[in-house]
Design a protein around this motif. Sequence first.
Motif, mmCIF file in Angstrom:
data_model
loop_
_atom_site.group_PDB
_atom_site.id
_atom_site.type_symbol
_atom_site.label_atom_id
_atom_site.label_comp_id
_atom_site.label_asym_id
_atom_site.label_seq_id
_atom_site.Cartn_x
_atom_site.Cartn_y
_atom_site.Cartn_z
ATOM 1 N N VAL A 35 -4.804 -5.563 -0.453
ATOM 2 C CA VAL A 35 -3.480 -5.475 -1.535
ATOM 3 C C VAL A 35 -4.074 -4.286 -1.252
ATOM 4 O O VAL A 35 -4.414 -3.620 -1.692
ATOM 5 C CB VAL A 35 -4.286 -6.868 -2.675
ATOM 6 N N ARG A 36 -2.408 -3.268 -1.376
ATOM 7 C CA ARG A 36 -2.443 -2.217 -0.950
ATOM 8 C C ARG A 36 -1.495 -1.579 -2.299
ATOM 9 O O ARG A 36 -1.299 -1.923 -2.918
ATOM 10 C CB ARG A 36 -1.170 -1.811 -0.175
ATOM 11 N N VAL A 37 -3.020 -0.276 -2.804
ATOM 12 C CA VAL A 37 -2.647 0.182 -4.393
ATOM 13 C C VAL A 37 -1.837 1.702 -4.265
ATOM 14 O O VAL A 37 -2.513 2.505 -3.497
ATOM 15 C CB VAL A 37 -3.812 0.079 -4.991
ATOM 16 N N ASP A 43 -7.063 -1.335 -1.438
ATOM 17 C CA ASP A 43 -6.741 -0.204 -0.894
ATOM 18 C C ASP A 43 -6.076 0.518 -2.005
ATOM 19 O O ASP A 43 -4.683 0.155 -1.633
ATOM 20 C CB ASP A 43 -6.769 -0.594 0.621
ATOM 21 N N ILE A 44 -6.920 1.353 -2.302
ATOM 22 C CA ILE A 44 -6.198 2.908 -2.878
ATOM 23 C C ILE A 44 -5.010 4.081 -1.786
ATOM 24 O O ILE A 44 -5.972 4.007 -0.973
ATOM 25 C CB ILE A 44 -6.059 3.212 -4.041
ATOM 26 N N ILE A 45 -3.965 3.823 -1.179
ATOM 27 C CA ILE A 45 -3.978 4.785 -0.423
ATOM 28 C C ILE A 45 -2.975 5.283 -0.303
ATOM 29 O O ILE A 45 -2.665 6.353 0.161
ATOM 30 C CB ILE A 45 -2.918 3.774 0.947
ATOM 31 N N ALA A 46 -2.367 5.548 -1.689
ATOM 32 C CA ALA A 46 -1.801 7.148 -1.779
ATOM 33 C C ALA A 46 -1.902 7.378 -4.119
ATOM 34 O O ALA A 46 -2.171 5.769 -4.494
ATOM 35 C CB ALA A 46 0.051 6.903 -1.887
ATOM 36 N N CYS A 47 -1.179 8.129 -4.295
ATOM 37 C CA CYS A 47 -0.900 8.577 -5.712
ATOM 38 C C CYS A 47 -0.060 9.217 -5.683
ATOM 39 O O CYS A 47 0.725 10.326 -4.936
ATOM 40 C CB CYS A 47 -2.302 9.087 -6.246
#
Length: 367
Positions: free
Chosen positions: A5-7, A30-34
């Motif tokens: 699950v993309r965060v 899954d941390i994909i962006a900030c």
Amino acid sequence: MVMKVRVGIVGTGNILGAYVAGCRAFGILDIIACADIDQDKAEARAEEFAIPRVCTVEELLADPDIDIVVNLTVPKAHAEVSLAAIGAGKHVHSEKPLAVTRRDGERVVAAAREKGVLLGCAPDTFLGGGQQTCRKVIDDGWIGEPVAAVAFMTGHGPESWHPNPDFFYQVGAGPMLDVGPYYVTALVHLLGPVRRVTGSTRISFPERMATRGPHQGRKIPVEVPTHVAGVLDFVGGPVAAIITSFDIWSANLPRIEVYGSQGSLSVPDPNIFGGRVQVRRSGADEWSEVQLTHSAEVGRGIGVADLAYALATGRQHRANGDLALHVLDIMLGFEEASVRGRHIDIASRCARPAPLPLGLAAGELDP
Ligand SMILES: NC(=O)c1ccc[n+]([C@@H]2O[C@H](COP(=O)([O-])OP(=O)(O)OC[C@H]3O[C@@H](n4cnc5c(N)ncnc54)[C@H](O)[C@@H]3O)[C@@H](O)[C@H]2O)c1
């Protein structure tokens, strides 16, 4: 579980590192962006924590690859950012408090329901081994029927350690809205929902001074009560007393104790995931330490992982919007009671979040 699950994280301040570590401990996330309103800060923090993509808040919310938005902005911005993310069709996990007014808290919960997305909110520390062990002690009847509790959070404010301490003294923070969520959530997790509260509040020092970081020596005006003394009547019968204060230099008080018909339970600091659990049953000469039944080797992010599992399996997530709205309702009630000079009925309700099962593998939660 192989599903990812993309965060995307909005707000790259002080607490970001804890979330990155806490989320990365769970295979499902899954941390994909900030993003941050301060783009330079977002760039620097993305590099520091190896977050693959940096974008503007608008770009992050519009990104179809992102499933969950984790909202780590300052309290006053929580509702606005969460509403924008929900509007973009994202599931949201917000830092606490859910919002700074009841109306905004209700708007966020209603918007998520209407849009059919999941809403989660900090704190998730009640999913750590310390609080889960206390839950099991109570549910297994070790102290009998809970009849009362106390909760104390005392200190002299975060300006001695936080680099941007102003927001702690603005509307939406103070000791109750900033640290109270850990204590009130822990009490609701252990004892169930609350039907009414009363309290007295004061501002003991109308001005503070930043004592560390770039703002050292600067005066901070105080907008909110910094000493809150409250009483909570639970739907199920117990009565609890709570103090949250930024006006106390030192105290010899427990964090939380729960008193039952057959004994007493000493609950560890609800702002951490572990701690020492002790029980003293009627007739015992001393307190006995209880071995933790659940892992304390988890961190901020377990609530996000729990929401991701809820998405994947359709079960309820534990640190959910109904719980956060009820906690906000209670916390706001103390000052309202102080101003009005009477008990305040708490209209919102939530279910006690389900306890975590025993024997979970590291990095996994129950399906
Ligand atoms: N610092 C801690 O130890 C700690 C612990 C637990 C929870 N929290 C909570 O986490 C949240 C953030 O705390 P922090 O200490 O990281 O604060 P911080 O001030 O260090 O960081 C907040 C960040 O949010 C950004 N921001 C503000 N408004 C925004 C908006 N509208 N859109 C995008 N970005 C925005 C700011 O630029 C800043 O970078 C707060 O709700 C706080 O209560 C903090």
